[in-house]
Design a protein around this motif. Structure first.
Motif, short mmCIF file in Angstrom:
data_model
loop_
_atom_site.label_atom_id
_atom_site.label_comp_id
_atom_site.label_asym_id
_atom_site.label_seq_id
_atom_site.Cartn_x
_atom_site.Cartn_y
_atom_site.Cartn_z
N ARG A 152 15.16 8.32 9.70
CA ARG A 152 14.92 9.37 8.74
C ARG A 152 15.54 8.58 7.23
N ILE A 153 14.61 8.17 6.41
CA ILE A 153 15.10 7.79 5.11
C ILE A 153 14.80 8.59 4.12
N GLN A 154 15.62 8.88 3.12
CA GLN A 154 15.69 10.06 2.27
C GLN A 154 14.67 9.67 1.18
N THR A 155 13.42 10.01 1.38
CA THR A 155 12.13 10.20 0.59
C THR A 155 11.83 11.70 0.47
N GLU A 156 10.69 11.72 -0.40
CA GLU A 156 10.24 13.11 -0.72
C GLU A 156 9.72 13.63 0.55
N ARG A 157 8.75 12.75 1.45
CA ARG A 157 8.26 13.19 2.72
C ARG A 157 9.46 14.00 3.64
N ILE A 158 10.38 13.05 3.54
CA ILE A 158 11.47 13.93 4.56
C ILE A 158 12.04 15.08 4.05
N ILE A 212 -1.20 8.24 16.70
CA ILE A 212 -1.81 7.23 15.92
C ILE A 212 -0.90 6.01 15.64
N ARG A 213 0.42 6.15 15.54
CA ARG A 213 1.34 5.07 15.22
C ARG A 213 1.42 4.32 16.38
N ALA A 214 1.30 4.70 17.68
CA ALA A 214 1.30 4.05 18.77
C ALA A 214 0.32 3.02 18.78
N LEU A 225 -5.95 3.09 -4.93
CA LEU A 225 -6.46 2.94 -3.40
C LEU A 225 -6.27 4.24 -2.91
N ASP A 226 -7.34 4.72 -2.37
CA ASP A 226 -7.44 5.96 -1.56
C ASP A 226 -7.76 5.48 -0.10
N LEU A 227 -6.68 5.57 0.67
CA LEU A 227 -6.83 5.20 2.13
C LEU A 227 -7.84 6.28 3.01
N ALA A 228 -7.94 7.26 2.64
CA ALA A 228 -9.11 8.03 3.00
C ALA A 228 -10.55 7.59 2.83
N LEU A 251 0.68 -1.21 0.03
CA LEU A 251 0.05 -0.04 0.19
C LEU A 251 0.87 1.52 0.14
N GLY A 252 0.19 2.43 -0.40
CA GLY A 252 0.83 3.57 -0.34
C GLY A 252 2.39 3.39 -1.35
N ALA A 253 2.25 2.65 -2.46
CA ALA A 253 3.42 2.37 -3.37
C ALA A 253 3.77 3.25 -4.73
N SER A 254 3.16 4.40 -4.71
CA SER A 254 3.63 5.26 -5.75
C SER A 254 5.07 5.72 -5.62
N ARG A 255 5.39 5.95 -4.42
CA ARG A 255 6.79 6.63 -4.04
C ARG A 255 7.35 6.16 -2.76
N GLY A 256 8.53 6.63 -2.50
CA GLY A 256 9.19 6.50 -1.11
C GLY A 256 9.19 5.16 -0.63
N LEU A 257 8.96 5.02 0.77
CA LEU A 257 9.23 3.80 1.45
C LEU A 257 8.50 2.54 0.96
N GLY A 258 7.01 2.93 0.43
CA GLY A 258 6.22 1.69 -0.20
C GLY A 258 6.76 1.13 -1.47
N ASN A 316 1.16 0.39 4.61
CA ASN A 316 1.87 1.74 4.36
C ASN A 316 0.87 2.90 4.00
N SER A 317 1.02 3.93 4.62
CA SER A 317 0.13 5.13 4.21
C SER A 317 1.02 6.43 4.10
N GLY A 318 0.40 7.31 3.66
CA GLY A 318 1.04 8.68 3.72
C GLY A 318 0.81 9.21 5.00
P1 NAD Z 1 5.95 9.57 1.16
O1 NAD Z 1 4.84 10.82 1.43
O2 NAD Z 1 7.09 9.74 0.13
O3 NAD Z 1 4.90 8.30 0.40
C1 NAD Z 1 3.63 7.95 0.95
C2 NAD Z 1 3.19 7.03 0.05
O4 NAD Z 1 1.64 6.66 0.44
C3 NAD Z 1 2.95 7.45 -1.40
O5 NAD Z 1 2.96 6.30 -2.54
C4 NAD Z 1 1.69 8.26 -1.29
O6 NAD Z 1 0.84 8.49 -2.77
C5 NAD Z 1 0.84 7.19 -0.44
N1 NAD Z 1 -0.49 7.86 0.08
C6 NAD Z 1 -0.70 9.05 0.62
N2 NAD Z 1 -2.00 9.30 0.75
C7 NAD Z 1 -2.30 7.91 0.40
C8 NAD Z 1 -3.75 7.82 0.54
N3 NAD Z 1 -4.86 8.61 0.96
N4 NAD Z 1 -4.34 6.53 0.03
C9 NAD Z 1 -3.19 5.72 -0.62
N5 NAD Z 1 -2.00 6.14 -0.76
C10 NAD Z 1 -1.69 7.28 -0.18
O7 NAD Z 1 6.05 9.00 2.48
P2 NAD Z 1 7.65 7.97 2.95
O8 NAD Z 1 8.62 8.73 3.26
O9 NAD Z 1 7.59 6.86 1.82
O10 NAD Z 1 6.94 7.31 4.23
C11 NAD Z 1 5.93 6.05 4.29
C12 NAD Z 1 5.24 6.41 5.68
O11 NAD Z 1 6.45 5.98 6.52
C13 NAD Z 1 4.78 7.69 5.98
O12 NAD Z 1 3.45 7.26 6.64
C14 NAD Z 1 5.48 8.45 6.63
O13 NAD Z 1 5.14 9.26 7.46
C15 NAD Z 1 6.18 7.19 7.54
N6 NAD Z 1 7.57 7.38 7.89
C16 NAD Z 1 8.52 7.83 6.93
C17 NAD Z 1 9.85 8.17 7.48
C18 NAD Z 1 11.03 8.28 6.52
O14 NAD Z 1 12.06 8.58 7.05
N7 NAD Z 1 10.90 8.34 5.17
C19 NAD Z 1 10.10 8.15 8.75
C20 NAD Z 1 9.15 8.12 9.72
C21 NAD Z 1 7.83 7.77 9.21
#
Ligand code: NAD
Length: 261
Positions: free
Chosen positions: A188-194, A159-161, A64-67, A13-20, A91-93
């Motif tokens: 802290r993983i180097q993604t767009e959110r960070i 919420i994460r707790a 998928l829209d998790l909202a 889930l949440g797999a368009s970018r970043g950690l997903g 995974n979620s935003g």
């Molecule tokens: P990101 O914002 O780069 O990616 C989030 C992903 O979730 C994207 O693919 C986005 O499209 C998707 N998403 C967002 N809203 C959505 C929705 N309503 N429905 C479906 N998909 C949705 O974030 P990330 O850095 O990849 O982090 C992933 C998760 O881990 C986030 O919840 C973030 O807060 C958490 N986190 C990340 C870090 C980090 O170091 N990157 C650290 C602590 C926590």
């Protein structure tokens, strides 16, 4: 080490970018078939199109829209119609920054549904085929804020707790059925959110984004942010056959950032 998941089916889930996306790519590299779900299929399709041929054939984007509860159920219906999956990466935003002091009831309710409630619901719907097969992996992406609350991320810390309590409880309930349930906590993983969070902190504290990143890195024993691939590898391991006796844990991927033992 062969992770033993070459013939497994996964949903990330949440797999368009970043950690997903990084988790999905790590599973694909291990030979799994992956459904990558996110709001913007086109964005997901971009990284799928860039994969080597043999991996691209095993990857698929679904919306998928998790909202939106209806969207969550549509995804569950589509996945169950194909027999379900063996591996679920939850995974979620992340929520907007802000203090716990100022977060509104509307924000708590809305963000809880998106980040937690809808993940719990989707997991519940996808468990029966795993139980029937006697094999399953639930890996949920959390945050280092679960163990060491992050300033100005009140909604996330709170919420994460709750997600941690759910994950550990569920792990006990399904362990005897061959299903493991674990969390991976990014530091802290180097993604767009960070980048976005560093930008918000820079604005809030009247510093440059580079200054914020430099002081964050100075507080990490490894001296740098993690790479998304390093995070994806940890997810793939917990999703693997090899990790079959590991359940109910929270694995830090943080370069040593969390201070507690
Ligand atoms: P990101 O914002 O780069 O990616 C989030 C992903 O979730 C994207 O693919 C986005 O499209 C998707 N998403 C967002 N809203 C959505 C929705 N309503 N429905 C479906 N998909 C949705 O974030 P990330 O850095 O990849 O982090 C992933 C998760 O881990 C986030 O919840 C973030 O807060 C958490 N986190 C990340 C870090 C980090 O170091 N990157 C650290 C602590 C926590």
């Amino acid at each position: 080490m062969d992770l033993g998941i070459a013939n497994r089916r996964a949903l990330v889930l949440g797999a368009s970018r970043g950690l997903g996306a990084a988790s999905a790519r790590a599973l694909l590299a291990e030979g799994a078939t992956v459904i990558a779900a996110a709001r913007t299929e086109a964005r997901t399709q971009e990284w799928i199109d860039a994969l080597p041929d043999d991996q691209r054939k095993r990857a698929r984007a679904l919306p998928l829209d998790l909202a939106d509860r209806a969207s969550v159920d549509r995804l569950a219906d589509a996945v169950l119609a194909e027999g379900g999956v063996d591996i679920l990466v939850n995974n979620s935003g992340g929520p907007p920054p802000g203090t716990a002091r100022d977060a509104t009831l509307e924000q708590w309710t809305q963000q809880f549904a998106m980040m937690a409630g809808h993940l719990f619901h989707l997991t519940q719907r996808l468990l029966p085929p795993m139980e029937e097969r006697g094999w399953g992996r639930i890996v949920t992406i959390g945050s280092s804020g679960i163990e060491q609350p992050i300033p100005n991320l009140g909604l996330s810390n709170g919420i994460r707790a709750a997600i941690l309590g759910w994950s550990k409880t569920l792990s006990n309930e399904v362990a005897a059925k061959g299903i493991t349930v674990n969390m991976v906590l990014p530091g802290r993983i180097q993604t767009e959110r960070i980048g976005e969070l560093d930008g918000a902190n820079a604005k809030r504290l009247g510093k440059t984004q580079d200054e914020i990143a430099a002081s964050a890195k100075a507080a990490i024993p490894a001296g740098r942010y993690g790479e998304p691939e390093e995070f994806g590898d940890a997810v793939a391991f917990l999703a693997s056959e090899r990790a079959r006796y590991i359940t109910g844990v929270k694995l830090r991927v943080d370069g040593g950032q969390t201070k507690s033992v």
